[in-house]
Design a protein around this motif. Structure first.
Motif, PDB file in Angstrom:
ATOM      1  N   ASN A 242      14.248  26.135 -17.729  1.00 35.58           N
ATOM      2  CA  ASN A 242      15.114  24.969 -17.924  1.00 35.58           C
ATOM      3  C   ASN A 242      15.940  25.132 -19.195  1.00 35.58           C
ATOM      4  O   ASN A 242      15.398  25.389 -20.279  1.00 35.58           O
ATOM      5  N   PHE A 243      17.250  24.973 -19.058  1.00 37.90           N
ATOM      6  CA  PHE A 243      18.181  25.252 -20.149  1.00 37.90           C
ATOM      7  C   PHE A 243      17.879  24.390 -21.370  1.00 37.90           C
ATOM      8  O   PHE A 243      17.862  24.871 -22.506  1.00 37.90           O
ATOM      9  N   ILE A 287      26.031  29.167 -22.455  1.00 37.23           N
ATOM     10  CA  ILE A 287      27.099  28.165 -22.431  1.00 37.23           C
ATOM     11  C   ILE A 287      28.386  28.754 -21.876  1.00 37.23           C
ATOM     12  O   ILE A 287      29.046  28.161 -21.004  1.00 37.23           O
ATOM     13  N   PHE A 288      28.770  29.940 -22.352  1.00 34.70           N
ATOM     14  CA  PHE A 288      30.011  30.536 -21.860  1.00 34.70           C
ATOM     15  C   PHE A 288      29.897  30.913 -20.387  1.00 34.70           C
ATOM     16  O   PHE A 288      30.860  30.797 -19.632  1.00 34.70           O
ATOM     17  N   SER A 289      28.730  31.349 -19.974  1.00 32.33           N
ATOM     18  CA  SER A 289      28.538  31.689 -18.563  1.00 32.33           C
ATOM     19  C   SER A 289      28.665  30.452 -17.688  1.00 32.33           C
ATOM     20  O   SER A 289      29.269  30.493 -16.609  1.00 32.33           O
ATOM     21  N   ALA A 290      28.079  29.334 -18.141  1.00 32.82           N
ATOM     22  CA  ALA A 290      28.174  28.093 -17.382  1.00 32.82           C
ATOM     23  C   ALA A 290      29.621  27.633 -17.269  1.00 32.82           C
ATOM     24  O   ALA A 290      30.066  27.177 -16.201  1.00 32.82           O
ATOM     25  N   ILE A 291      30.373  27.759 -18.351  1.00 26.00           N
ATOM     26  CA  ILE A 291      31.789  27.368 -18.328  1.00 26.00           C
ATOM     27  C   ILE A 291      32.576  28.256 -17.378  1.00 26.00           C
ATOM     28  O   ILE A 291      33.370  27.781 -16.551  1.00 26.00           O
ATOM     29  N   SER A 352      18.313  13.619 -26.825  1.00 19.86           N
ATOM     30  CA  SER A 352      19.281  13.318 -25.774  1.00 19.86           C
ATOM     31  C   SER A 352      18.644  13.606 -24.418  1.00 19.86           C
ATOM     32  O   SER A 352      18.330  14.754 -24.108  1.00 19.86           O
ATOM     33  N   SER A 353      18.478  12.558 -23.610  1.00 15.64           N
ATOM     34  CA  SER A 353      17.830  12.759 -22.311  1.00 15.64           C
ATOM     35  C   SER A 353      18.626  13.696 -21.417  1.00 15.64           C
ATOM     36  O   SER A 353      18.057  14.464 -20.640  1.00 15.64           O
ATOM     37  N   VAL A 354      19.971  13.657 -21.550  1.00 17.00           N
ATOM     38  CA  VAL A 354      20.809  14.534 -20.726  1.00 17.00           C
ATOM     39  C   VAL A 354      20.597  15.990 -21.092  1.00 17.00           C
ATOM     40  O   VAL A 354      20.374  16.843 -20.225  1.00 17.00           O
ATOM     41  N   LEU A 355      20.642  16.290 -22.391  1.00 16.09           N
ATOM     42  CA  LEU A 355      20.490  17.680 -22.832  1.00 16.09           C
ATOM     43  C   LEU A 355      19.058  18.153 -22.669  1.00 16.09           C
ATOM     44  O   LEU A 355      18.809  19.298 -22.274  1.00 16.09           O
ATOM     45  N   ARG A 356      18.104  17.286 -22.961  1.00 12.57           N
ATOM     46  CA  ARG A 356      16.694  17.667 -22.872  1.00 12.57           C
ATOM     47  C   ARG A 356      16.288  18.018 -21.444  1.00 12.57           C
ATOM     48  O   ARG A 356      15.483  18.930 -21.222  1.00 12.57           O
ATOM     49  N   LYS A 357      16.833  17.308 -20.477  1.00 16.10           N
ATOM     50  CA  LYS A 357      16.433  17.481 -19.084  1.00 16.10           C
ATOM     51  C   LYS A 357      17.307  18.479 -18.312  1.00 16.10           C
ATOM     52  O   LYS A 357      17.179  18.582 -17.090  1.00 16.10           O
ATOM     53  N   ILE A 361      20.002  27.256 -15.882  1.00 15.38           N
ATOM     54  CA  ILE A 361      21.453  27.325 -16.080  1.00 15.38           C
ATOM     55  C   ILE A 361      22.214  27.392 -14.768  1.00 15.38           C
ATOM     56  O   ILE A 361      23.312  26.848 -14.640  1.00 15.38           O
ATOM     57  N   ASP A 362      21.667  28.045 -13.750  1.00 17.95           N
ATOM     58  CA  ASP A 362      22.359  28.134 -12.468  1.00 17.95           C
ATOM     59  C   ASP A 362      22.423  26.795 -11.751  1.00 17.95           C
ATOM     60  O   ASP A 362      23.227  26.612 -10.828  1.00 17.95           O
ATOM     61  N   SER A 363      21.582  25.847 -12.167  1.00 18.39           N
ATOM     62  CA  SER A 363      21.550  24.523 -11.535  1.00 18.39           C
ATOM     63  C   SER A 363      22.202  23.456 -12.394  1.00 18.39           C
ATOM     64  O   SER A 363      22.342  22.303 -11.962  1.00 18.39           O
ATOM     65  N   VAL A 364      22.592  23.798 -13.617  1.00 13.07           N
ATOM     66  CA  VAL A 364      23.242  22.831 -14.494  1.00 13.07           C
ATOM     67  C   VAL A 364      24.611  22.483 -13.928  1.00 13.07           C
ATOM     68  O   VAL A 364      25.410  23.357 -13.618  1.00 13.07           O
ATOM     69  N   ASN A 365      24.873  21.188 -13.788  1.00 12.53           N
ATOM     70  CA  ASN A 365      26.176  20.716 -13.324  1.00 12.53           C
ATOM     71  C   ASN A 365      26.885  20.073 -14.509  1.00 12.53           C
ATOM     72  O   ASN A 365      26.545  18.974 -14.917  1.00 12.53           O
TER      73      ASN A 365
END
Length: 373
Positions: A242-243, A287-291, A352-357, A361-365
């Protein structure tokens, strides 16, 4: 004098601000080929003038600065075309390979540059650099990939061009403002300021740790490059974690290890300094890969510009604070503050609940996740 000019050049190249979306106004292949060709030509003028009519050091500084600016022009183009060349499913692995090669070459060629300058001089070293850049330009000429659409609108004045440029940057900001990216940018700005506070004092800190041995500064720089390189190498194996949890744990670890860097003797200090830098390689790559994977091709350059230029705005503040701390107290304090900042960074992500959860990375939207405080 030339040695000082070359050092200034390295500082310019190391800068984080980039020129995209200027790259959106040209074909990407042409931008890569011609920008490197121009850099090679500019550098060649230095040895030519030196060996003929003579040369002023300010001309050298000017040429090196301009070539550094062209380097900043090509970086967003490279970030944009990578997903086109390797495909969406291979972005993390491709970035890992590229960044590993970059860090390894930084370590090897900085050492090689020192040897070349010592034995053959600065001007021949610049000539070798010009030849290498020319070969890069020729290599790009053989690239073959699908060219995305290019903004071909023509304007009648520099003022109009500037207006269009800033409108493009504004469009890039509007594109990401409701995503997770601004939260990440804020985090990166904070970390960047802390890093500048530390690196401003790193030369004096290395002298203090080594009892005046100047080579120790090189050891610390090399150890950081090695740490970042290790981070980029292992990141593809960590992408299933988990990222959010990965970043929290990694930066808490960095903070603890850099506390050891500030307090322990030279050898364990450099080892921990290298280990602490691993998290930076992981964060940058993911981060750059996700972008690159989720941002539309037309906006990648603009988003890369925002995410790299915004942290650069904090560099003067970090340098000012670092200079004050180093002059008033001790360079070790700056390193300790940076280590504490790493832990604060982790606490921010943890709170931050958003960042913590954030999932793997392949599933981060980045654009559809609900952003909460």
């Amino acid at each position: 004098m030339y040695d000082k000019a070359v050092s200034a050049w390295l500082e310019c190249i190391a800068g984080e601000a980039h020129w995209s979306p200027l790259g959106n106004y040209t074909k990407y292949k042409n931008g890569l080929v011609y920008s490197n060709l121009i850099k090679a030509i500019l550098l060649v003028t230095i040895p030519v003038l030196h060996y003929t009519i003579g040369i002023n050091v300010w001309y050298v500084i000017s040429m090196l600065f301009i070539t550094a600016l062209f380097t900043q022009f090509t970086y967003p183009i490279e970030s944009t075309i990578l997903p086109i060349i390797v495909g969406q499913d291979n972005i993390i692995e491709a970035n890992s390979y590229l960044q590993t090669i970059r860090e390894a070459m930084d370590i090897a060629f900085l050492a090689l540059a020192g040897i070349i300058i010592t034995f053959v001089g600065t001007i021949p070293a610049i000539s070798i650099t010009a030849i290498c850049i020319l070969l890069v330009s020729i290599s790009y000429a053989f690239f073959n990939f699908d060219q995305p659409s290019v903004n071909k609108e023509k304007s009648s004045s520099i003022k109009a061009d500037s207006r269009v440029y800033f409108l493009d940057l504004k469009a890039g900001f509007n594109y990401i403002k409701d995503s997770l990216i601004p939260k990440m940018i804020f985090s990166i700005i904070f970390i960047n300021i802390a890093m500048v506070i530390m690196t401003t004092n790193l030369p004096a800190f290395s002298l203090m740790k080594s009892n005046g041995v100047e080579a120790a500064y090189g050891f610390y720089l090399a150890s950081m490059s090695i740490g970042i390189m290790i981070g980029t190498i292992i990141t593809p194996r960590l992408k299933q974690i988990n990222f959010g949890k990965l970043i929290i744990v990694a930066f808490i670890g960095s903070g603890i290890m850099w506390m050891g860097t500030a307090t322990l003797p030279l050898i364990p200090s450099t080892i921990l300094f290298s280990a602490g830098a691993i998290s930076i390689g992981i964060l940058n790559l993911l981060i750059f890969s996700a972008i690159q994977k989720q941002v539309e091709t037309a906006y990648i350059g603009r988003v890369v510009t925002l995410i790299t230029s915004a942290p650069a705005l904090g560099m003067p503040l970090g340098s000012l604070i670092g200079g004050f701390l180093g002059e008033t107290f001790t360079p070790a304090l700056a390193v300790m503050i940076c280590s504490i900042s790493m832990i604060i960074f982790s606490v921010y992500w943890l709170s931050s609940s958003v960042l913590r959860k954030l999932p793997k990375i392949d599933s981060v939207n980045l654009f559809k996740d609900k952003i909460e405080a």
